[in-house]
Design a protein around this motif. Structure first.
Motif, PDB file in Angstrom:
ATOM      1  N   PRO A  96      42.962  32.845  38.111  1.00  0.00           N
ATOM      2  CA  PRO A  96      44.255  32.785  37.419  1.00  0.00           C
ATOM      3  C   PRO A  96      44.148  33.059  35.909  1.00  0.00           C
ATOM      4  CG  PRO A  96      43.400  30.576  37.766  1.00  0.00           C
ATOM      5  CD  PRO A  96      42.389  31.514  38.355  1.00  0.00           C
ATOM      6  N   LEU A  97      45.149  33.678  35.379  1.00  0.00           N
ATOM      7  CA  LEU A  97      45.322  33.809  33.927  1.00  0.00           C
ATOM      8  C   LEU A  97      46.809  33.955  33.654  1.00  0.00           C
ATOM      9  CD1 LEU A  97      44.257  37.354  32.661  1.00  0.00           C
ATOM     10  CD2 LEU A  97      44.694  36.833  35.059  1.00  0.00           C
ATOM     11  N   THR A  98      47.182  33.729  32.419  1.00  0.00           N
ATOM     12  CA  THR A  98      48.592  33.818  32.041  1.00  0.00           C
ATOM     13  C   THR A  98      48.801  35.061  31.194  1.00  0.00           C
ATOM     14  OG1 THR A  98      48.739  31.413  32.018  1.00  0.00           O
ATOM     15  CG2 THR A  98      50.484  32.605  30.878  1.00  0.00           C
ATOM     16  N   ILE A  99      49.806  35.847  31.534  1.00  0.00           N
ATOM     17  CA  ILE A  99      50.123  37.039  30.751  1.00  0.00           C
ATOM     18  C   ILE A  99      51.592  36.962  30.346  1.00  0.00           C
ATOM     19  CG2 ILE A  99      50.138  39.560  30.675  1.00  0.00           C
ATOM     20  CD1 ILE A  99      48.051  39.496  32.967  1.00  0.00           C
ATOM     21  N   ASN A 100      51.821  36.936  29.074  1.00  0.00           N
ATOM     22  CA  ASN A 100      53.190  36.835  28.539  1.00  0.00           C
ATOM     23  C   ASN A 100      53.942  35.660  29.157  1.00  0.00           C
ATOM     24  OD1 ASN A 100      52.614  39.138  27.041  1.00  0.00           O
ATOM     25  ND2 ASN A 100      53.398  40.490  28.637  1.00  0.00           N
ATOM     26  N   GLY A 101      53.219  34.568  29.351  1.00  0.00           N
ATOM     27  CA  GLY A 101      53.835  33.349  29.849  1.00  0.00           C
ATOM     28  C   GLY A 101      53.973  33.269  31.359  1.00  0.00           C
ATOM     29  N   SER A 102      53.600  34.328  32.065  1.00  0.00           N
ATOM     30  CA  SER A 102      53.705  34.309  33.532  1.00  0.00           C
ATOM     31  C   SER A 102      52.318  34.215  34.157  1.00  0.00           C
ATOM     32  CB  SER A 102      54.378  35.594  34.042  1.00  0.00           C
ATOM     33  OG  SER A 102      55.679  35.687  33.535  1.00  0.00           O
ATOM     34  N   ASP A 103      52.265  33.533  35.294  1.00  0.00           N
ATOM     35  CA  ASP A 103      50.995  33.392  36.000  1.00  0.00           C
ATOM     36  C   ASP A 103      50.620  34.697  36.705  1.00  0.00           C
ATOM     37  OD1 ASP A 103      50.857  30.777  35.206  1.00  0.00           O
ATOM     38  OD2 ASP A 103      51.764  29.993  37.042  1.00  0.00           O
ATOM     39  N   HIS A 104      49.360  35.065  36.581  1.00  0.00           N
ATOM     40  CA  HIS A 104      48.837  36.239  37.291  1.00  0.00           C
ATOM     41  C   HIS A 104      47.527  35.837  37.944  1.00  0.00           C
ATOM     42  CE1 HIS A 104      51.469  39.572  35.809  1.00  0.00           C
ATOM     43  NE2 HIS A 104      51.754  38.647  34.900  1.00  0.00           N
ATOM     44  N   ASP A 105      47.112  36.668  38.892  1.00  0.00           N
ATOM     45  CA  ASP A 105      45.852  36.381  39.562  1.00  0.00           C
ATOM     46  C   ASP A 105      45.034  37.657  39.625  1.00  0.00           C
ATOM     47  OD1 ASP A 105      44.188  34.514  40.940  1.00  0.00           O
ATOM     48  OD2 ASP A 105      44.585  35.650  42.762  1.00  0.00           O
ATOM     49  N   PHE A 106      43.803  37.579  39.157  1.00  0.00           N
ATOM     50  CA  PHE A 106      42.911  38.738  39.246  1.00  0.00           C
ATOM     51  C   PHE A 106      41.926  38.528  40.380  1.00  0.00           C
ATOM     52  CE2 PHE A 106      38.827  40.740  38.208  1.00  0.00           C
ATOM     53  CZ  PHE A 106      39.225  42.065  38.302  1.00  0.00           C
ATOM     54  N   ALA A 107      41.889  39.477  41.306  1.00  0.00           N
ATOM     55  CA  ALA A 107      40.947  39.377  42.421  1.00  0.00           C
ATOM     56  C   ALA A 107      40.367  40.754  42.723  1.00  0.00           C
ATOM     57  CB  ALA A 107      41.647  38.803  43.653  1.00  0.00           C
ATOM     58  N   GLY A 108      40.264  41.586  41.693  1.00  0.00           N
ATOM     59  CA  GLY A 108      39.837  42.965  41.918  1.00  0.00           C
ATOM     60  C   GLY A 108      38.354  43.167  41.691  1.00  0.00           C
ATOM     61  N   ASP A 109      37.995  44.425  41.558  1.00  0.00           N
ATOM     62  CA  ASP A 109      36.611  44.810  41.278  1.00  0.00           C
ATOM     63  C   ASP A 109      36.176  44.147  39.975  1.00  0.00           C
ATOM     64  OD1 ASP A 109      34.339  46.243  40.300  1.00  0.00           O
ATOM     65  OD2 ASP A 109      34.874  47.943  41.592  1.00  0.00           O
ATOM     66  N   PRO A 110      35.066  43.426  39.987  1.00  0.00           N
ATOM     67  CA  PRO A 110      34.653  42.713  38.763  1.00  0.00           C
ATOM     68  C   PRO A 110      34.355  43.627  37.585  1.00  0.00           C
ATOM     69  CG  PRO A 110      32.993  42.527  40.495  1.00  0.00           C
ATOM     70  CD  PRO A 110      34.196  43.137  41.125  1.00  0.00           C
ATOM     71  N   ARG A 111      34.267  44.936  37.839  1.00  0.00           N
ATOM     72  CA  ARG A 111      34.033  45.866  36.719  1.00  0.00           C
ATOM     73  C   ARG A 111      35.339  46.293  36.045  1.00  0.00           C
ATOM     74  NH1 ARG A 111      30.876  50.018  40.466  1.00  0.00           N
ATOM     75  NH2 ARG A 111      32.708  49.415  41.677  1.00  0.00           N
ATOM     76  N   THR A 112      36.462  45.798  36.529  1.00  0.00           N
ATOM     77  CA  THR A 112      37.761  46.205  35.984  1.00  0.00           C
ATOM     78  C   THR A 112      37.949  45.668  34.571  1.00  0.00           C
ATOM     79  OG1 THR A 112      38.681  46.088  38.211  1.00  0.00           O
ATOM     80  CG2 THR A 112      40.259  46.138  36.381  1.00  0.00           C
ATOM     81  N   THR A 113      38.299  46.542  33.653  1.00  0.00           N
ATOM     82  CA  THR A 113      38.571  46.059  32.301  1.00  0.00           C
ATOM     83  C   THR A 113      39.919  45.339  32.271  1.00  0.00           C
ATOM     84  OG1 THR A 113      39.720  48.074  31.618  1.00  0.00           O
ATOM     85  CG2 THR A 113      37.314  47.983  31.236  1.00  0.00           C
ATOM     86  N   LEU A 114      40.085  44.510  31.261  1.00  0.00           N
ATOM     87  CA  LEU A 114      41.375  43.840  31.086  1.00  0.00           C
ATOM     88  C   LEU A 114      42.468  44.897  30.893  1.00  0.00           C
ATOM     89  CD1 LEU A 114      43.068  41.279  30.713  1.00  0.00           C
ATOM     90  CD2 LEU A 114      42.424  41.293  28.286  1.00  0.00           C
ATOM     91  N   LEU A 115      42.151  45.966  30.173  1.00  0.00           N
ATOM     92  CA  LEU A 115      43.130  47.035  29.950  1.00  0.00           C
ATOM     93  C   LEU A 115      43.603  47.630  31.274  1.00  0.00           C
ATOM     94  CD1 LEU A 115      44.668  49.101  28.237  1.00  0.00           C
ATOM     95  CD2 LEU A 115      42.540  50.416  28.041  1.00  0.00           C
ATOM     96  N   ASP A 116      42.680  47.968  32.142  1.00  0.00           N
ATOM     97  CA  ASP A 116      43.078  48.570  33.415  1.00  0.00           C
ATOM     98  C   ASP A 116      43.820  47.575  34.298  1.00  0.00           C
ATOM     99  OD1 ASP A 116      42.100  51.035  32.739  1.00  0.00           O
ATOM    100  OD2 ASP A 116      40.182  50.787  33.764  1.00  0.00           O
ATOM    101  N   PHE A 117      43.411  46.318  34.245  1.00  0.00           N
ATOM    102  CA  PHE A 117      44.130  45.294  35.012  1.00  0.00           C
ATOM    103  C   PHE A 117      45.579  45.202  34.536  1.00  0.00           C
ATOM    104  CE2 PHE A 117      45.242  40.651  35.384  1.00  0.00           C
ATOM    105  CZ  PHE A 117      45.494  40.676  36.747  1.00  0.00           C
ATOM    106  N   LEU A 118      45.768  45.150  33.224  1.00  0.00           N
ATOM    107  CA  LEU A 118      47.127  45.044  32.682  1.00  0.00           C
ATOM    108  C   LEU A 118      47.973  46.240  33.105  1.00  0.00           C
ATOM    109  CD1 LEU A 118      46.277  43.845  29.047  1.00  0.00           C
ATOM    110  CD2 LEU A 118      47.415  42.500  30.829  1.00  0.00           C
ATOM    111  N   ARG A 119      47.411  47.437  32.935  1.00  0.00           N
ATOM    112  CA  ARG A 119      48.185  48.654  33.187  1.00  0.00           C
ATOM    113  C   ARG A 119      48.357  48.939  34.686  1.00  0.00           C
ATOM    114  NH1 ARG A 119      49.291  52.373  29.502  1.00  0.00           N
ATOM    115  NH2 ARG A 119      49.066  53.972  31.110  1.00  0.00           N
ATOM    116  N   ASP A 120      47.255  48.893  35.408  1.00  0.00           N
ATOM    117  CA  ASP A 120      47.279  49.369  36.796  1.00  0.00           C
ATOM    118  C   ASP A 120      47.720  48.300  37.792  1.00  0.00           C
ATOM    119  OD1 ASP A 120      46.315  51.677  35.693  1.00  0.00           O
ATOM    120  OD2 ASP A 120      44.233  51.323  36.274  1.00  0.00           O
TER     121      ASP A 120
END
Ligand code: FES
Ligand code: FES
Length: 166
Positions: A2-26
């Motif tokens: 879990p992490l919070t982005i702009n006050g909303s809860d999100h969940d990252f469960a992707g490829d561990p090589r994913t940059t924060l930039l690509d996670f945000l955009r894609d």
């Protein structure tokens, strides 16, 4: 994860090589954050994590469990702009606009860094307090490149926000 982005809860469960930039955009659809160089050299991908500005292309999403991330989408809305956004519009602080989300995120965190007394390379007194002169703003924003060369207008926009806050 879990992490919070702009006050909303999100969940990252992707490829561990994913940059924060690509996670945000894609994955999150937050395409306001731009990919310029993808190498930590242009600042287009600047976001704020736990109050501090970082290049989101240089950090992995998996490293931000529990963190609070702010992107440009977390600032104002078209009908209610954040003061920095309004000042950029007023002062023509952009041309193509590609660098602008990073510039605005960087400016917000930069103002907070100065308030906290952080010295820069051009500060006369390393013990503070810091006055954000034009030279200080230029130095502290030097990690954010603008290929359109809107630098003087960007400085004017930031200076106006500082003046209004005094
Ligand atoms: Fe991250 Fe250029 S895209 S610094
Ligand atoms: Fe075009 Fe800055 S406004 S790169």
């Amino acid at each position: 994860m879990p992490l919070t982005i702009n006050g909303s809860d999100h969940d990252f469960a992707g490829d561990p090589r994913t940059t924060l930039l690509d996670f945000l955009r894609d994955d999150c659809g937050l395409t306001g954050t731009k990919k310029g160089c993808d190498h930590g050299q242009c600042g287009a991908c600047t976001v704020i994590v736990n109050g501090q500005r970082i290049n989101s292309c240089l950090t992995l999403a998996a490293m931000h469990e529990g963190d609070s991330v702010t992107t440009i989408e977390g600032f104002g809305t078209p009908g209610s702009l954040h003061p920095l956004q309004a000042a950029f519009v007023k002062h023509d602080g952009f041309q193509c606009g590609y660098c602008t989300p990073g510039q605005i995120c960087s400016a917000k965190a930069m103002i907070d860094e100065a308030k906290a007394g952080w010295a820069s390379f051009v500060s006369d007194d390393l013990a503070g307090p810091v006055t954000l002169t034009s030279d200080e703003i230029r130095e502290r924003m030097s990690g954010n490149l603008c290929r359109c060369g809107a630098y003087s207008n960007i400085v004017d926009a930031i200076a106006e926000v500082l003046e209004a806050a005094r």
